[in-house]
Design a protein around this motif. Structure first.
Motif, PDB file in Angstrom:
ATOM      1  N   GLN A  41       0.862  -0.983   0.009  1.00  0.00           N
ATOM      2  CA  GLN A  41      -0.080   0.139   0.057  1.00  0.00           C
ATOM      3  C   GLN A  41       0.855   1.151   0.058  1.00  0.00           C
ATOM      4  O   GLN A  41       0.621   2.271  -0.722  1.00  0.00           O
ATOM      5  N   HIS A  42       1.842   1.248   0.970  1.00  0.00           N
ATOM      6  CA  HIS A  42       2.729   2.594   0.914  1.00  0.00           C
ATOM      7  C   HIS A  42       3.407   2.566  -0.422  1.00  0.00           C
ATOM      8  O   HIS A  42       3.617   3.798  -0.935  1.00  0.00           O
TER       9      HIS A  42
ATOM     10  N   ILE B 141       4.258  11.586  -4.572  1.00  0.00           N
ATOM     11  CA  ILE B 141       3.264  12.631  -4.820  1.00  0.00           C
ATOM     12  C   ILE B 141       3.338  13.437  -6.164  1.00  0.00           C
ATOM     13  O   ILE B 141       4.342  13.021  -6.860  1.00  0.00           O
TER      14      ILE B 141
ATOM     15  N   ASN C 211       2.609   1.872  -3.181  1.00  0.00           N
ATOM     16  CA  ASN C 211       1.799   2.329  -4.307  1.00  0.00           C
ATOM     17  C   ASN C 211       1.489   3.774  -4.248  1.00  0.00           C
ATOM     18  O   ASN C 211       0.924   4.719  -5.021  1.00  0.00           O
ATOM     19  N   ARG C 212       1.955   4.562  -3.063  1.00  0.00           N
ATOM     20  CA  ARG C 212       1.689   5.882  -2.659  1.00  0.00           C
ATOM     21  C   ARG C 212       2.755   6.377  -2.633  1.00  0.00           C
ATOM     22  O   ARG C 212       2.926   7.596  -1.986  1.00  0.00           O
ATOM     23  N   GLU C 213       4.140   6.011  -2.767  1.00  0.00           N
ATOM     24  CA  GLU C 213       5.281   6.653  -2.666  1.00  0.00           C
ATOM     25  C   GLU C 213       5.291   8.049  -3.397  1.00  0.00           C
ATOM     26  O   GLU C 213       6.229   8.808  -3.005  1.00  0.00           O
TER      27      GLU C 213
END
Length: 484
Positions: free
Chosen positions: A41-42, A48, A44-46
């Motif tokens: 999950q993290h 910005i 996938n969101r690294e």
């Protein structure tokens, strides 16, 4: 150095960071493997969202030290006393390229500085050029789109660029700088910086002067030839990042002399009456012979960040951040940036981006802002509202305390284009160049212009002619040489 044991983000020790939990040795994975789920999950969101402009950048910490007293101009405490030092952070960048673009592309360079003062953060968000392409922020999205990728081909388009520039004579001054040797600086250490806009300073007596900030490199100006810039784009696209990081690591700390141009409102009015130039027009400069540079201090970079994402990518600047003793000006481009920069960071980094360490002030702060994503400092038990002062406001003597700015004319939309002089200063810049520098300018312009339609080329050549006949003639000769 031994690494500490791996934990989840909540601090729970991880039993196995090598193998996922599965139903049997070859079975499907289990949803209960929270470490696996959290890790993916993290990941996938690294990322910005990258900055719309200034996406590719480098940063470092340093200090600003006062060398000359300017208290007659400003009550800002960071200038109190020769020898006083303030912690700073700087971010340099290219403007038009994506995060993965080359450091050596022909492009202005961002020159953004943060001063962590005892009265809050002062952000001076400028470029390595003292002027810009446009004078009204309503054209900024249009201009930036021409510097990005064509929506059909997804390629950079000289036609888009010169179609815009050729219809905007106001851009010629900056275009001349961009296609000169200074359009490809040799890293960030060997270029000057400018606040570019006109700002103001206010002293203890409430008197205002208008100023332009200059940062003159002590390393000396060094530029890359077009050929060397292109070679490095392939061989070392992170040339400027590497140069800055390695210089600081070896203790070769880059430094800039901080200087000011200063003028009263009356002096600017007299200058405008004599020259016809609006002193608050970002496409113009204040000539040094009219407004000499005055020394203020020295800016040094002496510490690399420990983590690029946390401290450089998440750094969020805004020219609206000025401390007491400083102020703005009627510069229309500055007025637009006062809104746009902070708004961009609210979208890009988050509602509470000012809580992140690189953005947080180093002095105590208090407000009624609460909640939202990543509310790291959320006010504790302090009340989240301020009551109305029924007897009226009583200025505390703190804060900006700027004198009122007289406004003139009816509210409306004003277009001065066509009636303003957009050529003299561009011609003056051209005439300052040596013969070799002029030839480089001609050749640098001929490259992209040779890929543009005849109508646009002729329109652009007409602007060069009005700046200086030799300017237009030189670009024509370079275009003819390329066509042979």
């Amino acid at each position: 150095m031994r690494q500490p044991p791996i934990t989840t983000a909540s601090g729970i020790p991880v039993a196995d960071n090598q193998n996922s939990a599965s139903a049997g040795p070859r079975g499907p994975l289990l949803l209960q493997d929270f470490h696996l789920i959290e890790k993916l999950q993290h990941f996938n969101r690294e990322r910005i969202p990258e900055r719309v402009v200034h996406a590719k950048g480098s940063g470092a910490y340093g200090s600003f030290t006062v060398t000359h007293d300017i208290s007659r101009y400003t009550k800002a405490k960071l200038f109190n006393g020769v020898g006083k030092s303030t912690v700073t952070f700087a971010r340099f960048s290219t403007v038009g390229g994506e995060r993965g673009s080359a450091d050596t592309e022909r492009d202005p360079r961002g020159f953004a500085l943060r001063f962590y003062t005892e009265e809050g953060n002062w952000d001076l968000v400028g470029n390595n050029t003292p002027m810009f392409f446009i004078k009204d922020p309503i054209k900024f999205p249009d201009f930036v789109h021409t510097q990005k990728r064509c929506p059909q081909s997804n390629l950079k388009s000289p036609t888009m660029m010169f179609d815009f520039w050729s219809k905007a004579p106001e851009s010629l001054h900056q275009v001349t700088m961009l296609f000169s040797d200074r359009g490809t600086p040799d890293g960030y250490r060997h270029m000057d910086g400018f606040g570019s806009h006109t700002y103001s300073l206010v002293n203890e007596a409430g008197e205002r002067v208008y100023v332009k900030w200059h940062f003159k490199t002590q390393q000396g100006i060094k530029n890359l030839s077009a050929a060397e810039a292109s070679r490095l784009a392939g061989a070392d696209p992170d040339h400027a990042q590497r140069d800055l990081f390695e210089a600081i690591e070896r203790g070769d700390f880059p430094r800039w002399d901080v200087k000011l141009q200063v003028a009263t409102e009356a002096e600017l009015a007299a200058w405008e009456a004599r020259t016809g130039w609006n002193p608050f027009d970002l496409t113009k400069v204040w000539p040094h012979k009219d407004f000499p540079l005055q020394p203020v201090g020295v800016f040094e970079l002496n510490r690399n960040p420990d983590n690029y994402h946390a401290e450089v990518e998440q750094a969020a600047f805004s020219p609206a951040n000025v401390v007491p003793g400083m102020g703005y000006s009627p510069d229309k481009m500055l007025q637009g940036r006062l809104f746009a920069y902070h708004d961009a960071q609210l979208y890009r980094v988050g509602t509470n981006h000012q809580h992140l360490p690189v953005n947080a002030p180093r002095c105590p702060f208090h407000n009624q802002q609460r909640d939202g994503a990543m509310a790291i400092a959320n006010g504790g038990i302090a009340q989240n509202y301020a009551t109305v002062e029924a007897a009226g406001s009583r200025p505390s003597g703190l804060g900006h305390g700027e004198p009122g700015l007289a406004l003139h004319g009816a509210a409306g939309r004003y277009d001065g284009r066509g009636g303003e002089d957009d050529y003299t200063q561009a011609g003056n810049l051209f005439r300052l160049m040596t013969a070799a520098e002029r030839q480089n300018l001609f050749d640098n312009l001929a490259g992209p212009l040779s890929q543009v339609g005849a109508e646009i080329v002729q329109r652009q050549l007409g602007h060069f002619d009005q700046a200086d006949p030799a300017y237009g003639a030189g670009v024509r000769a370079a275009l003819q040489a390329r066509a042979r």
